[in-house]
Motif scaffolding. Structure first.
Motif, PDB file in Angstrom:
ATOM      1  N   GLU A  32      -9.596  -5.715   1.578  1.00 27.26           N
ATOM      2  CA  GLU A  32     -10.034  -5.485   0.074  1.00 27.26           C
ATOM      3  C   GLU A  32      -9.085  -4.081   0.063  1.00 27.26           C
ATOM      4  N   HIS A  33      -9.434  -2.776   1.432  1.00 28.68           N
ATOM      5  CA  HIS A  33      -8.576  -2.267   1.324  1.00 28.68           C
ATOM      6  C   HIS A  33      -6.554  -2.558   1.007  1.00 28.68           C
ATOM      7  N   VAL A  34      -6.511  -3.181   1.469  1.00 28.25           N
ATOM      8  CA  VAL A  34      -4.995  -3.176   1.602  1.00 28.25           C
ATOM      9  C   VAL A  34      -4.380  -3.681   0.131  1.00 28.25           C
ATOM     10  N   GLY A  35      -5.672  -4.919  -0.398  1.00 26.70           N
ATOM     11  CA  GLY A  35      -4.982  -5.240  -1.624  1.00 26.70           C
ATOM     12  C   GLY A  35      -5.464  -4.386  -2.896  1.00 26.70           C
ATOM     13  N   ALA A  36      -6.765  -4.400  -2.932  1.00 26.64           N
ATOM     14  CA  ALA A  36      -7.592  -3.581  -4.426  1.00 26.64           C
ATOM     15  C   ALA A  36      -6.748  -2.272  -4.686  1.00 26.64           C
ATOM     16  N   HIS A  37      -6.931  -2.093  -3.910  1.00 26.27           N
ATOM     17  CA  HIS A  37      -6.909  -0.038  -3.132  1.00 26.27           C
ATOM     18  C   HIS A  37      -5.415  -0.011  -3.592  1.00 26.27           C
ATOM     19  N   TYR A  38      -4.292  -0.790  -3.158  1.00 22.85           N
ATOM     20  CA  TYR A  38      -3.258  -0.738  -3.152  1.00 22.85           C
ATOM     21  C   TYR A  38      -2.668  -1.007  -4.590  1.00 22.85           C
ATOM     22  N   GLU A  39      -3.328  -1.570  -5.132  1.00 26.19           N
ATOM     23  CA  GLU A  39      -2.761  -2.263  -6.687  1.00 26.19           C
ATOM     24  C   GLU A  39      -3.573  -0.944  -7.208  1.00 26.19           C
ATOM     25  N   ARG A  40      -4.479   0.097  -6.974  1.00 22.29           N
ATOM     26  CA  ARG A  40      -4.727   1.291  -7.698  1.00 22.29           C
ATOM     27  C   ARG A  40      -3.834   2.122  -7.584  1.00 22.29           C
ATOM     28  N   HIS A  41      -3.670   2.614  -6.063  1.00 23.63           N
ATOM     29  CA  HIS A  41      -2.698   3.417  -5.907  1.00 23.63           C
ATOM     30  C   HIS A  41      -0.977   3.519  -6.396  1.00 23.63           C
ATOM     31  N   ASN A  42      -0.716   2.240  -5.763  1.00 25.30           N
ATOM     32  CA  ASN A  42       0.633   2.258  -6.170  1.00 25.30           C
ATOM     33  C   ASN A  42       0.917   2.786  -7.536  1.00 25.30           C
ATOM     34  N   ARG A  43       0.393   3.073  -8.571  1.00 24.53           N
ATOM     35  CA  ARG A  43       0.528   2.688  -9.746  1.00 24.53           C
ATOM     36  C   ARG A  43       0.591   4.597  -9.866  1.00 24.53           C
ATOM     37  N   GLU A  44      -0.100   5.269  -9.469  1.00 17.61           N
ATOM     38  CA  GLU A  44      -0.613   6.881  -8.695  1.00 17.61           C
ATOM     39  C   GLU A  44       0.910   7.892  -8.687  1.00 17.61           C
ATOM     40  N   GLY A  45       1.742   7.291  -8.367  1.00 14.34           N
ATOM     41  CA  GLY A  45       2.640   8.964  -7.494  1.00 14.34           C
ATOM     42  C   GLY A  45       3.073   8.551  -5.692  1.00 14.34           C
ATOM     43  N   GLU A  46       3.423   9.543  -5.382  1.00 18.02           N
ATOM     44  CA  GLU A  46       3.617   9.648  -3.898  1.00 18.02           C
ATOM     45  C   GLU A  46       1.957  10.307  -3.360  1.00 18.02           C
TER      46      GLU A  46
END
Length: 113
Positions: A32-46
């Motif tokens: 869950e962390h790798v998938g869903a959390h990545y999708e959320r964090h991938n769009r928010e910057g470094e």
């Protein structure tokens, strides 16, 4: 808390988490962390990506406690096999073929079966 103390506390806490959670539960949460959390964090910057990566690394440390019999040689063997089947990355800084021939761990025996 100084850095040395933080390292010791982190290692102890990862050990406790590994002991109190089953592999299935930890793997499900990791997925869950790798998938869903990545999708959320991938769009928010470094910085957001760094926060996601800290979570991934925490999982890795917990898994090290959960699977203590895995060695660096096991990790290297798997990385060598991946490199051979997926060309294009950097060449290993050692004689990979000699290592693959010499390695005789459980991961190699699994792949032979």
């Amino acid at each position: 808390m100084n850095e040395h103390r933080a390292v010791a506390v982190h290692a102890e806490w990862c050990r406790l988490i590994a002991e109190q959670r089953g592999a299935d539960q930890l793997i499900a949460h990791f997925r869950e962390h790798v998938g869903a959390h990545y999708e959320r964090h991938n769009r928010e910057g470094e910085l957001s990506m760094a926060v996601w990566m800290v979570g991934v690394l925490n999982f890795m440390h917990i898994f090290e406690h959960l699977f203590p019999n895995l060695t660096h040689a096991d990790l290297l063997y798997k990385l060598c096999r991946h490199h051979k089947s997926t060309p294009g990355g950097p060449e290993p800084p050692f004689d990979m073929e000699a290592f693959l021939a010499a390695y005789d761990g459980p991961i190699k025996r699994f792949h032979r079966a």
